[in-house]
Write an enzyme that holds these catalytic residues in place. Structure first.
Site, PDB file in Angstrom:
ATOM      1  N   ASP A 119       0.875  -1.167   0.000  1.00  0.00           N
ATOM      2  CA  ASP A 119       0.000   0.000   0.000  1.00  0.00           C
ATOM      3  C   ASP A 119       0.915   1.221   0.000  1.00  0.00           C
ATOM      4  OD1 ASP A 119      -1.990  -1.843   0.389  1.00  0.00           O
ATOM      5  OD2 ASP A 119      -2.800  -0.927   2.202  1.00  0.00           O
ATOM      6  N   HIS A 175       4.312  -7.613   0.013  1.00  0.00           N
ATOM      7  CA  HIS A 175       3.930  -8.890  -0.564  1.00  0.00           C
ATOM      8  C   HIS A 175       4.594  -9.098  -1.922  1.00  0.00           C
ATOM      9  CE1 HIS A 175       0.483  -9.808   2.252  1.00  0.00           C
ATOM     10  NE2 HIS A 175       0.773  -8.542   2.563  1.00  0.00           N
ATOM     11  N   SER A 277       8.067   3.224   4.920  1.00  0.00           N
ATOM     12  CA  SER A 277       9.306   3.055   4.179  1.00  0.00           C
ATOM     13  C   SER A 277       9.032   3.094   2.684  1.00  0.00           C
ATOM     14  CB  SER A 277       9.981   1.753   4.577  1.00  0.00           C
ATOM     15  OG  SER A 277      11.321   1.758   4.139  1.00  0.00           O
TER      16      SER A 277
END
Length: 310
Positions: A119, A175, A277
């Site tokens: 995201d 992911h 990050s």
């Protein structure tokens, strides 16, 4: 396997205290320029982040958790309805709250061969021509970011990049963006500069601490690199995908290269940040590959990145 991204101990408290003092003054007088302290004192980013990392691991008393976490949720606009557990009292530390899992199904994974790994906000994407572009006017060599790695891509193919920044409000796990197999892991030491100053710091991407997973996907070379910024306590690589133990191939003062195999399917969890990050993809693809994203676009993990794949 948990990978500590701070490769030094907090051995200069005077430097840290001075940095906190300067930052506090700047925050009070010029709130918008607080992060720019690191332009003048870049080395402060490491002890400061080490200190914040320790704070995020501290056990939060149960009676304080609703206040602490609800304040963060209110300030950053976090959508707790997506969290697998919406009860603040179940999160024992701030770090645990940052990496809270999501409810099943809230992030459907597109059937595109390349999807977003996180995201966040799209910062950069497109073809790599000789060098990696950070922002307009700032670029750097391929090897400077990944290390001594030869992509050895097919002559008929091209190299591409995608960089996505995780905001404080975002889900903090990353992911797999594709079906691929990594056979090399590189841990880079470095600074912990905040993302807000990247447009004024040349080589920002390659100066910050990062972990590069490198391997191949259906078109050839593929790499995924979680990059740390200030206040990131840890980068954690999920051990569930390991197919071999890590063995050191090369070690320098700047990085350590491991031979280690990970096999991922699109959407598999790779790891997590313990605060916001950056995630950078560098990969090989066909010459007419087209993206369906835009600079500045907000995106969720699992959303397609490609409009055309051939």
């Amino acid at each position: 396997m948990e990978i500590p991204i701070i490769h030094c101990t907090l051995n200069n408290y005077n430097l840290l205290i001075f940095g906190i003092f300067i930052s506090s003054i700047l925050f009070l007088l010029f709130p918008k320029f607080n992060n720019y302290t690191y332009i003048v004192f870049p080395s402060l980013s490491v002890p400061y982040t080490h200190f914040i990392g320790k704070l995020t691991r501290i056990h939060v008393p149960v009676f304080l958790r609703p206040f602490v976490y609800s304040t963060y949720v209110w300030y950053h606009g976090v959508n707790m309805k997506e969290a697998a557990n919406e009860d603040y009292k179940t999160y024992e530390s701030i770090g645990e709250f940052f990496s809270r899992p999501l409810k099943p199904g809230v992030r459907p994974v597109d059937d595109c061969s390349l999807v977003s790994p996180v995201d966040g906000k799209v910062i950069q994407f497109g073809e790599l021509v000789d060098k990696i572009e950070q922002v307009k006017g700032y670029d750097y060599e391929f090897e400077e970011f990944l290390g001594s790695i030869d992509p050895n891509h097919k002559p008929e193919n091209k190299l591409y990049q995608v960089a996505i920044f995780l905001r404080p409000t975002d889900y903090h796990c990353f992911h797999s963006p594709a079906d691929w197999k990594a056979d090399t892991k590189i841990e880079h030491s470095g600074l912990m500069l905040p993302f807000k100053i990247h447009q004024w710091v040349s080589h920002w991407f390659s100066k910050n601490v990062r972990v590069c997973l490198i391997g191949k996907w259906k078109h050839g070379f593929f790499s995924m690199s979680p990059v740390a910024t200030s206040t990131v306590a840890d980068i954690v690589i999920d051990p569930g995908r390991e197919e071999s133990a890590a063995s050191v191939r090369e070690k320098t003062h700047k990085y350590t290269i491991y031979d280690q195999t990970f096999k991922y399917m699109r959407g598999d969890k790779v790891g997590e940040f313990h605060a916001g990050s950056m995630c950078v993809l560098i990969f090989e693809g066909p010459p007419h590959l087209k993206f369906c994203i835009k600079p500045g676009q907000l995106i969720h993990y699992g959303m397609r990145l490609l409009a055309t794949e051939s």
